[in-house]
Scaffold this active site. Structure first.
Site, mmCIF file in Angstrom:
data_model
loop_
_atom_site.group_PDB
_atom_site.id
_atom_site.type_symbol
_atom_site.label_atom_id
_atom_site.label_comp_id
_atom_site.label_asym_id
_atom_site.label_seq_id
_atom_site.Cartn_x
_atom_site.Cartn_y
_atom_site.Cartn_z
ATOM 1 N N LEU A 1 0.878 -1.303 -0.056
ATOM 2 C CA LEU A 1 -0.311 -0.008 0.187
ATOM 3 C C LEU A 1 0.959 1.345 -0.114
ATOM 4 O O LEU A 1 0.663 2.383 -0.509
ATOM 5 C CB LEU A 1 -0.743 0.003 1.163
ATOM 6 C CG LEU A 1 -2.276 -0.645 1.311
ATOM 7 C CD1 LEU A 1 -2.945 -0.224 2.285
ATOM 8 C CD2 LEU A 1 -3.127 0.096 0.116
ATOM 9 N N TYR B 1 -3.309 -11.106 14.353
ATOM 10 C CA TYR B 1 -3.357 -9.918 13.581
ATOM 11 C C TYR B 1 -4.468 -8.913 13.696
ATOM 12 O O TYR B 1 -4.323 -8.022 14.010
ATOM 13 C CB TYR B 1 -3.124 -10.375 12.129
ATOM 14 C CG TYR B 1 -3.322 -9.116 11.013
ATOM 15 C CD1 TYR B 1 -2.433 -8.237 10.953
ATOM 16 C CD2 TYR B 1 -4.300 -9.378 10.135
ATOM 17 C CE1 TYR B 1 -2.725 -7.178 10.092
ATOM 18 C CE2 TYR B 1 -4.449 -8.392 9.378
ATOM 19 C CZ TYR B 1 -3.797 -7.290 9.138
ATOM 20 O OH TYR B 1 -4.040 -6.325 8.217
ATOM 21 N N SER C 1 -9.605 -5.147 0.953
ATOM 22 C CA SER C 1 -8.503 -5.437 0.172
ATOM 23 C C SER C 1 -7.973 -4.589 -0.896
ATOM 24 O O SER C 1 -8.740 -4.298 -1.794
ATOM 25 C CB SER C 1 -8.907 -6.989 -0.477
ATOM 26 O OG SER C 1 -9.151 -7.743 0.262
HETATM 27 P P1 NAI Z 1 2.987 -4.716 3.690
HETATM 28 O O1 NAI Z 1 3.172 -5.959 4.600
HETATM 29 O O2 NAI Z 1 3.064 -4.944 2.135
HETATM 30 O O3 NAI Z 1 3.630 -3.544 4.070
HETATM 31 C C1 NAI Z 1 4.051 -3.354 5.669
HETATM 32 C C2 NAI Z 1 5.154 -2.519 5.861
HETATM 33 O O4 NAI Z 1 5.449 -2.238 6.876
HETATM 34 C C3 NAI Z 1 6.262 -3.084 5.072
HETATM 35 O O5 NAI Z 1 7.094 -2.737 4.274
HETATM 36 C C4 NAI Z 1 7.071 -3.621 6.380
HETATM 37 O O6 NAI Z 1 8.654 -3.518 6.221
HETATM 38 C C5 NAI Z 1 6.909 -2.745 7.404
HETATM 39 N N1 NAI Z 1 6.946 -2.851 8.780
HETATM 40 C C6 NAI Z 1 6.394 -4.019 9.450
HETATM 41 N N2 NAI Z 1 6.922 -4.080 10.579
HETATM 42 C C7 NAI Z 1 7.857 -2.931 10.613
HETATM 43 C C8 NAI Z 1 8.211 -2.569 11.937
HETATM 44 N N3 NAI Z 1 8.220 -3.045 13.185
HETATM 45 N N4 NAI Z 1 8.863 -1.266 11.773
HETATM 46 C C9 NAI Z 1 8.819 -0.745 10.555
HETATM 47 N N5 NAI Z 1 8.091 -1.110 9.778
HETATM 48 C C10 NAI Z 1 7.545 -2.156 9.568
HETATM 49 O O7 NAI Z 1 1.345 -4.496 4.049
HETATM 50 P P2 NAI Z 1 0.361 -3.450 3.009
HETATM 51 O O8 NAI Z 1 -0.540 -4.470 2.316
HETATM 52 O O9 NAI Z 1 1.051 -2.503 2.327
HETATM 53 O O10 NAI Z 1 -0.592 -2.922 3.964
HETATM 54 C C11 NAI Z 1 -0.278 -1.620 4.767
HETATM 55 C C12 NAI Z 1 -0.927 -1.648 6.113
HETATM 56 O O11 NAI Z 1 -2.381 -1.509 5.819
HETATM 57 C C13 NAI Z 1 -0.672 -2.682 7.158
HETATM 58 O O12 NAI Z 1 -0.901 -2.066 8.480
HETATM 59 C C14 NAI Z 1 -1.947 -3.707 6.978
HETATM 60 O O13 NAI Z 1 -2.226 -4.559 8.049
HETATM 61 C C15 NAI Z 1 -2.894 -2.856 6.669
HETATM 62 N N6 NAI Z 1 -4.012 -3.474 5.816
HETATM 63 C C16 NAI Z 1 -3.692 -3.607 4.263
HETATM 64 C C17 NAI Z 1 -4.669 -4.103 3.704
HETATM 65 C C18 NAI Z 1 -4.610 -4.451 2.053
HETATM 66 O O14 NAI Z 1 -5.620 -4.896 1.438
HETATM 67 N N7 NAI Z 1 -3.451 -4.202 1.576
HETATM 68 C C19 NAI Z 1 -5.973 -4.655 4.212
HETATM 69 C C20 NAI Z 1 -6.267 -4.268 5.479
HETATM 70 C C21 NAI Z 1 -5.369 -3.603 6.247
HETATM 71 C C1 15L Z 2 -5.506 -7.748 5.370
HETATM 72 O O1 15L Z 2 -5.598 -7.102 6.540
HETATM 73 C C2 15L Z 2 -4.104 -8.116 4.775
HETATM 74 O O2 15L Z 2 -3.189 -7.105 5.264
HETATM 75 C C3 15L Z 2 -4.232 -7.850 3.211
HETATM 76 O O3 15L Z 2 -2.972 -8.368 3.136
HETATM 77 C C4 15L Z 2 -5.320 -8.717 2.830
HETATM 78 O O4 15L Z 2 -5.154 -9.969 3.142
HETATM 79 C C5 15L Z 2 -6.644 -8.247 3.255
HETATM 80 O O5 15L Z 2 -6.594 -8.127 4.565
HETATM 81 C C6 15L Z 2 -7.739 -8.990 2.926
HETATM 82 O O6 15L Z 2 -8.493 -9.540 3.979
HETATM 83 O O7 15L Z 2 -7.910 -9.590 1.669
#
Ligand code: NAI
Ligand code: 15L
Length: 269
Positions: A16, A138, A167
């Site tokens: 993201l 999580y 998502s």
């Molecule tokens: P991602 O896993 O691709 O990115 C997360 C980033 O956080 C990574 O680059 C990682 O290096 C960094 N990170 C993890 N632990 C860390 C720490 N202790 N200190 C510093 N950096 C750290 O996840 P994505 O898909 O980009 O999601 C971003 C946020 O949105 C997350 O919090 C995720 O839970 C939330 N989210 C994402 C969804 C999606 O559809 N992509 C859906 C629901 C929630």
């Molecule tokens: C999340 O919270 C995850 O971070 C993302 O990678 C997807 O799995 C999303 O939910 C989902 O429910 O599809």
């Protein structure tokens, strides 16, 4: 609220974060980037762990607002979730309090309510008042983040919009996602609304596009000024032909959280 100019984007190296690094600057934001991993093509990005309180405080200093994406985004052992998502988010809020940052957008997740039974497609039946039913450690950590945001609003006057993201990927890739997909462009629209809306206090909103098959209610997000432009429906025929309709007898399909309720995808690190 006047549009904040400098915004700290944590998790900038992630999926993201990478999408939003492209899509947010046209709204007028200057992004300060933070991640535990280097951010491709961004030598000025801060490479630090959320566990490093001094680094987090320095990262927060002087910004107008924060988008908090960093953390473990899939299931992991409790101790890892505790460190990154629970303690890490606490460090960020403490840094915001110490440095006087007044607005945070927190990436919560549908998995905070993942064990909610799956409603009928298009019903929008899941409201913001639905009880939390985390499907994983999580998802539990996302509930913690929402409550931390509530506490910091009531105690310290720091405003947060907690977005229960569905998502968010360039396109939906499963039939489940047809109901909860958020296009990257709609994500940028919603983040802009969450950064600029007046008087949000602590607001929790479901975050998705205006999908024909929507399972939840977007009223709270719309009240922030968000007008979604996209719908997953153009992808429906292809995905259903390949994967079939969701099956009510399949436990993976019985709840909002999908496979997170049965065999959650695991954080790889
Ligand atoms: P991602 O896993 O691709 O990115 C997360 C980033 O956080 C990574 O680059 C990682 O290096 C960094 N990170 C993890 N632990 C860390 C720490 N202790 N200190 C510093 N950096 C750290 O996840 P994505 O898909 O980009 O999601 C971003 C946020 O949105 C997350 O919090 C995720 O839970 C939330 N989210 C994402 C969804 C999606 O559809 N992509 C859906 C629901 C929630
Ligand atoms: C999340 O919270 C995850 O971070 C993302 O990678 C997807 O799995 C999303 O939910 C989902 O429910 O599809």
């Amino acid at each position: 609220m006047t549009a904040p100019r400098t915004v700290l984007l944590t998790g900038a190296a992630g999926g993201l974060g990478t999408l939003m690094r492209e899509l947010l600057p046209p709204y007028g934001y200057r992004l300060r980037l933070f991640d535990q991993r280097p951010v491709d093509g961004e030598p000025e990005a801060i490479t630090a762990d959320l566990a490093d309180r001094a680094a987090v405080r320095e990262a927060v200093r002087g910004v107008d607002a924060i988008i908090h994406f960093a953390g473990i985004s899939l299931e992991a052992p409790f101790e890892q979730i505790l460190r990154a998502n629970i303690e890490g988010t606490y460090h960020l809020y403490e840094a915001a309090r110490e440095e006087g940052v007044r607005r945070i957008v927190f990436a919560s997740s549908n998995h905070a309510v993942g064990f909610t039974p799956r409603p009928a497609d298009g019903s929008g039946a899941i409201g913001i008042g639905t009880p939390r039913r985390p499907d994983t450690y999580y998802g539990l950590s996302k509930g913690f983040g929402e409550d931390l945001a509530s506490l910091y609003w009531d105690l310290h006057g720091i405003e947060t919009v907690s977005l229960r993201i569905g998502s968010c990927f360039p396109r939906p890739t499963t039939v489940r996602m047809l109901s909860i997909w958020m296009s990257p462009a709609d994500c940028a629209r919603l983040l802009h609304a969450a950064l600029t809306a007046e008087g949000v206090g602590h607001t929790v909103a479901y975050a998705s596009s205006a999908n024909t098959r929507l399972w939840w209610d977007l009223t709270t997000a719309r009240a922030l000024g968000y007008t979604p432009q996209d719908d997953s429906e153009p992808y429906a025929a292809e995905l259903i032909a390949a994967q079939g309709e969701l099956d009510p007898d399949n436990p993976e399909h019985a709840h909002l959280g999908g496979a997170f309720c049965t065999d959650p995808p695991r954080w790889p690190y």
